[in-house]
Design a protein around this motif. Structure first.
Motif, PDB file in Angstrom:
ATOM      1  N   GLN A   1       0.826  -1.196   0.000  1.00 58.40           N
ATOM      2  CA  GLN A   1       0.000   0.000   0.000  1.00 58.40           C
ATOM      3  C   GLN A   1       0.869   1.257   0.000  1.00 58.40           C
ATOM      4  N   ALA A   2       1.902   1.259   0.863  1.00 60.08           N
ATOM      5  CA  ALA A   2       2.791   2.423   0.913  1.00 60.08           C
ATOM      6  C   ALA A   2       3.515   2.613  -0.419  1.00 60.08           C
ATOM      7  N   LEU A   3       3.852   1.510  -1.077  1.00 59.92           N
ATOM      8  CA  LEU A   3       4.524   1.602  -2.369  1.00 59.92           C
ATOM      9  C   LEU A   3       3.610   2.245  -3.408  1.00 59.92           C
ATOM     10  N   LEU A   4       2.337   1.845  -3.482  1.00 62.07           N
ATOM     11  CA  LEU A   4       1.410   2.462  -4.427  1.00 62.07           C
ATOM     12  C   LEU A   4       1.156   3.922  -4.090  1.00 62.07           C
ATOM     13  N   ASP A   5       1.122   4.239  -2.792  1.00 59.80           N
ATOM     14  CA  ASP A   5       0.920   5.636  -2.398  1.00 59.80           C
ATOM     15  C   ASP A   5       2.019   6.539  -2.957  1.00 59.80           C
ATOM     16  N   ARG A   6       3.223   5.999  -3.119  1.00 54.72           N
ATOM     17  CA  ARG A   6       4.327   6.783  -3.664  1.00 54.72           C
ATOM     18  C   ARG A   6       4.050   7.183  -5.123  1.00 54.72           C
ATOM     19  N   TYR A   7       3.180   6.430  -5.801  1.00 52.44           N
ATOM     20  CA  TYR A   7       2.932   6.667  -7.224  1.00 52.44           C
ATOM     21  C   TYR A   7       1.616   7.391  -7.501  1.00 52.44           C
ATOM     22  N   VAL A   8       0.925   7.856  -6.473  1.00 45.70           N
ATOM     23  CA  VAL A   8      -0.287   8.657  -6.699  1.00 45.70           C
ATOM     24  C   VAL A   8       0.110   9.924  -7.445  1.00 45.70           C
ATOM     25  N   GLY A   9      -0.594  10.195  -8.551  1.00 43.27           N
ATOM     26  CA  GLY A   9      -0.266  11.344  -9.395  1.00 43.27           C
ATOM     27  C   GLY A   9       0.745  11.031 -10.483  1.00 43.27           C
ATOM     28  N   LYS A  10       1.206   9.789 -10.547  1.00 46.64           N
ATOM     29  CA  LYS A  10       2.184   9.378 -11.547  1.00 46.64           C
ATOM     30  C   LYS A  10       1.576   8.306 -12.455  1.00 46.64           C
ATOM     31  N   THR A  11       2.234   8.074 -13.578  1.00 45.56           N
ATOM     32  CA  THR A  11       1.736   7.128 -14.573  1.00 45.56           C
ATOM     33  C   THR A  11       2.098   5.698 -14.188  1.00 45.56           C
ATOM     34  N   VAL A  12       1.095   4.815 -14.242  1.00 45.73           N
ATOM     35  CA  VAL A  12       1.313   3.395 -14.005  1.00 45.73           C
ATOM     36  C   VAL A  12       0.651   2.619 -15.137  1.00 45.73           C
ATOM     37  N   THR A  13       1.010   1.353 -15.253  1.00 50.42           N
ATOM     38  CA  THR A  13       0.459   0.497 -16.300  1.00 50.42           C
ATOM     39  C   THR A  13      -0.141  -0.754 -15.659  1.00 50.42           C
ATOM     40  N   LEU A  14      -1.315  -1.147 -16.150  1.00 49.17           N
ATOM     41  CA  LEU A  14      -1.963  -2.383 -15.726  1.00 49.17           C
ATOM     42  C   LEU A  14      -1.917  -3.379 -16.874  1.00 49.17           C
ATOM     43  N   ILE A  15      -1.454  -4.598 -16.594  1.00 48.44           N
ATOM     44  CA  ILE A  15      -1.436  -5.675 -17.580  1.00 48.44           C
ATOM     45  C   ILE A  15      -2.594  -6.612 -17.284  1.00 48.44           C
ATOM     46  N   ARG A  16      -3.463  -6.815 -18.280  1.00 48.72           N
ATOM     47  CA  ARG A  16      -4.561  -7.765 -18.136  1.00 48.72           C
ATOM     48  C   ARG A  16      -4.184  -9.059 -18.854  1.00 48.72           C
ATOM     49  N   ARG A  17      -4.610 -10.192 -18.287  1.00 51.52           N
ATOM     50  CA  ARG A  17      -4.272 -11.488 -18.854  1.00 51.52           C
ATOM     51  C   ARG A  17      -5.533 -12.311 -19.111  1.00 51.52           C
ATOM     52  N   ASP A  18      -5.425 -13.229 -20.090  1.00 54.70           N
ATOM     53  CA  ASP A  18      -6.550 -14.095 -20.401  1.00 54.70           C
ATOM     54  C   ASP A  18      -6.573 -15.303 -19.458  1.00 54.70           C
ATOM     55  N   ASP A  19      -7.502 -16.225 -19.707  1.00 62.77           N
ATOM     56  CA  ASP A  19      -7.665 -17.374 -18.821  1.00 62.77           C
ATOM     57  C   ASP A  19      -6.433 -18.267 -18.789  1.00 62.77           C
ATOM     58  N   GLU A  20      -5.618 -18.215 -19.823  1.00 59.04           N
ATOM     59  CA  GLU A  20      -4.423 -19.052 -19.868  1.00 59.04           C
ATOM     60  C   GLU A  20      -3.196 -18.340 -19.320  1.00 59.04           C
ATOM     61  N   GLY A  21      -3.373 -17.119 -18.812  1.00 60.26           N
ATOM     62  CA  GLY A  21      -2.273 -16.374 -18.219  1.00 60.26           C
ATOM     63  C   GLY A  21      -1.462 -15.563 -19.200  1.00 60.26           C
ATOM     64  N   ASN A  22      -1.877 -15.513 -20.462  1.00 59.84           N
ATOM     65  CA  ASN A  22      -1.149 -14.711 -21.446  1.00 59.84           C
ATOM     66  C   ASN A  22      -1.639 -13.270 -21.434  1.00 59.84           C
ATOM     67  N   GLU A  23      -0.723 -12.355 -21.740  1.00 63.38           N
ATOM     68  CA  GLU A  23      -1.086 -10.936 -21.749  1.00 63.38           C
ATOM     69  C   GLU A  23      -2.103 -10.671 -22.855  1.00 63.38           C
ATOM     70  N   SER A  24      -3.224 -10.019 -22.483  1.00 63.56           N
ATOM     71  CA  SER A  24      -4.266  -9.697 -23.462  1.00 63.56           C
ATOM     72  C   SER A  24      -4.211  -8.233 -23.879  1.00 63.56           C
ATOM     73  N   ASP A  25      -4.035  -7.331 -22.920  1.00 62.31           N
ATOM     74  CA  ASP A  25      -3.880  -5.908 -23.254  1.00 62.31           C
ATOM     75  C   ASP A  25      -3.289  -5.163 -22.071  1.00 62.31           C
ATOM     76  N   ARG A  26      -2.991  -3.887 -22.312  1.00 59.85           N
ATOM     77  CA  ARG A  26      -2.429  -3.027 -21.274  1.00 59.85           C
ATOM     78  C   ARG A  26      -3.275  -1.771 -21.155  1.00 59.85           C
ATOM     79  N   LEU A  27      -3.337  -1.283 -19.911  1.00 60.40           N
ATOM     80  CA  LEU A  27      -4.058  -0.038 -19.633  1.00 60.40           C
ATOM     81  C   LEU A  27      -3.109   0.893 -18.908  1.00 60.40           C
ATOM     82  N   THR A  28      -2.857   2.072 -19.473  1.00 59.27           N
ATOM     83  CA  THR A  28      -1.931   3.044 -18.901  1.00 59.27           C
ATOM     84  C   THR A  28      -2.693   4.293 -18.498  1.00 59.27           C
TER      85      THR A  28
END
Length: 452
Positions: free
Chosen positions: A94-121
């Motif tokens: 939690q403290a680590l994410l708090d350090r990035y409030v106001g900054k750009t982060v990326t979320l990786i979404r994966r399919d049912d087989e664990g492969n990367e499906s898309d990214r959200l920035t």
């Protein structure tokens, strides 16, 4: 809690007994058997007169921060600690994410087989429970609780990836000083393992023991001087004998020189080797689970081996509590090839000081059994009771048996009547030696008065 505080105080006292000559030992660690250790570390720093900020790297993530002490070895009393901070960004998600409030982060979404499906920035607006709570995308949308694996860009924020302590201190003089940090950490422990070899009639034994040091912390300790401490219970004889816990230092031969113990590592060191121990075999009836009034069904008698911890019996050293593997030779007439000539059982050896003894069960006694019951009970006065106990011992073997019936009266008691002689033991129990001829039954009775 009281035991923990006693051990910490004794750890500090033990370390201080080393005196000035111990300053050459840059890293000293005192370990107890509960998984806690006092770590005393010395390092040199170039300080300026006035305010300084220093970082002490490589500390344990399991530190007790309230135990941390920093002092100057070279110039005692000339160093003042103004503040102390534990710095480890990966210790708290939690403290680590708090350090990035106001900054750009990326979320990786994966399919049912664990492969990367898309990214959200997007820009992190808030986080909760170690997860992204609100994210503003590049298109201006605000996504609430978006799923995905979070990727943080360390180019945006300098992170402390290794735990460290940060101190603000004031030094009176400029120059290089040796500073000493002492702190208690969990995750460092020691235990002892015994191998006990009994001969066929359990009259002689050989005892070998090993100490295992384990480090389950993230920190490595290089060329450290180690001490291992444990507790023994010693009985103080007086009008009302009491048991007192004392702290004992054990000295494995391998700890006489500095040893390194890596993070997640373990060391095994020899502790004692006693090649010829005299054992005393006892045949006992000590009903398991019987209360003062509870009758017990017939139970087989047990054989125990008693080991006196003194030089005359082949020991004479402090024995820490630990697990034991008990090896016992099988008589040749019972041995069938290709099996080994030994049986193996597990046991526990209690902490035993010099002059005391410990016992290990070596099995049931075939053909010998006993039972116990309370035949009467009386309240003879206020806070005074009397009870009559009957113990029946049967010998279905072809030889005379001499078992010992062990009783555990409670409170302040006295034996008023008894059919057989007895002896009170230091732990408050009563032992009745009884001779039971072959193929016969002997009944033991006694009356006890208890004040409470």
């Amino acid at each position: 809690m009281k035991t923990f505080l006693r051990l910490i105080l004794l750890m500090v006292a033990w370390d201080s007994l080393c005196g000035p000559s111990s300053y050459a030992q840059r890293l000293r660690i005192t370990v107890d058997q509960t998984g806690k250790a006092l770590v005393v570390d010395q390092r040199s720093f170039d300080l300026k007169a006035g305010l300084n900020e220093i970082a002490w790297d490589g500390v344990s993530t399991q530190l007790d921060l309230g135990s941390v002490e920093l002092r100057s070895v070279d110039r005692p009393g000339e160093l003042t600690v103004l503040s102390q901070r534990y710095d480890f960004d990966l210790a708290n998600l939690q403290a680590l994410l708090d350090r990035y409030v106001g900054k750009t982060v990326t979320l990786i979404r994966r399919d049912d087989e664990g492969n990367e499906s898309d990214r959200l920035t997007g820009v992190l607006l808030s986080s909760q429970g170690g997860r992204v709570a609100a994210l503003q995308t590049d298109g201006g949308e605000i996504r609430l609780n978006p799923p995905g694996e979070v990727i943080l860009d360390t180019r945006q924020e300098a992170l402390t990836l290794e735990p460290r302590l940060l101190f603000r201190i004031r030094a009176r003089q400029e120059g290089r000083q040796t500073l000493e940090l002492s702190a208690v950490t969990r995750g460092i422990a020691w235990a002892v393992q015994y191998n006990l070899f009994l001969d066929g009639d359990a009259s002689r034994a050989r005892l070998a023991s090993w100490v295992s040091l384990t480090n389950s912390t993230n920190a490595s300790y290089d060329a450290a001087y180690w001490r291992v401490l444990g507790e023994e219970v010693r009985r103080i004889d007086s009008l009302q004998p009491v048991d007192e816990k004392v702290i004992v230092e054990y000295r494995p031969a391998g700890l006489q020189q500095p040893l390194s113990l890596a993070a997640g590592g373990a060391l095994r060191l020899p502790l004692t080797e006693s090649p010829d121990i005299i054992a005393e075999t006892r045949l006992i009836f000590d009903p398991i689970g019987s209360g003062p009034a509870a009758p017990t069904p017939p139970q087989k008698l047990r054989r125990v081996a008693r080991f006196h911890n003194d030089v005359q019996h082949g020991l004479g050293v402090s024995i820490p509590a630990g697990k034991a593997l008990l090896y016992r030779s099988i008589p040749p007439e019972l041995l069938s090839a290709p099996f080994s000539a030994q049986t193996i059982t597990e046991a526990s050896i209690p902490a035993t000081g010099v002059g005391d003894y410990f016992e290990l069960s070596i099995g049931e006694a075939p053909g010998l059994e006993g039972e116990r019951k309370q035949t009467s009970f009386r309240q003879v006065a206020d806070r005074v009771q009397e009870q009559d106990i009957e113990i029946v011992l049967r010998n279905n073997t072809r030889e005379l048996a001499s078992p010992i019936a062990i009783e555990h009266p409670w409170g302040n008691y006295e034996i008023l009547q008894n059919t057989h002689p007895y002896a009170k033991q230091p732990d408050g129990s009563v032992e009745f030696p009884v001779d039971v001829p072959s193929q016969e039954t002997v009944t033991l009775t006694y009356r006890a008065r208890v004040r409470y």
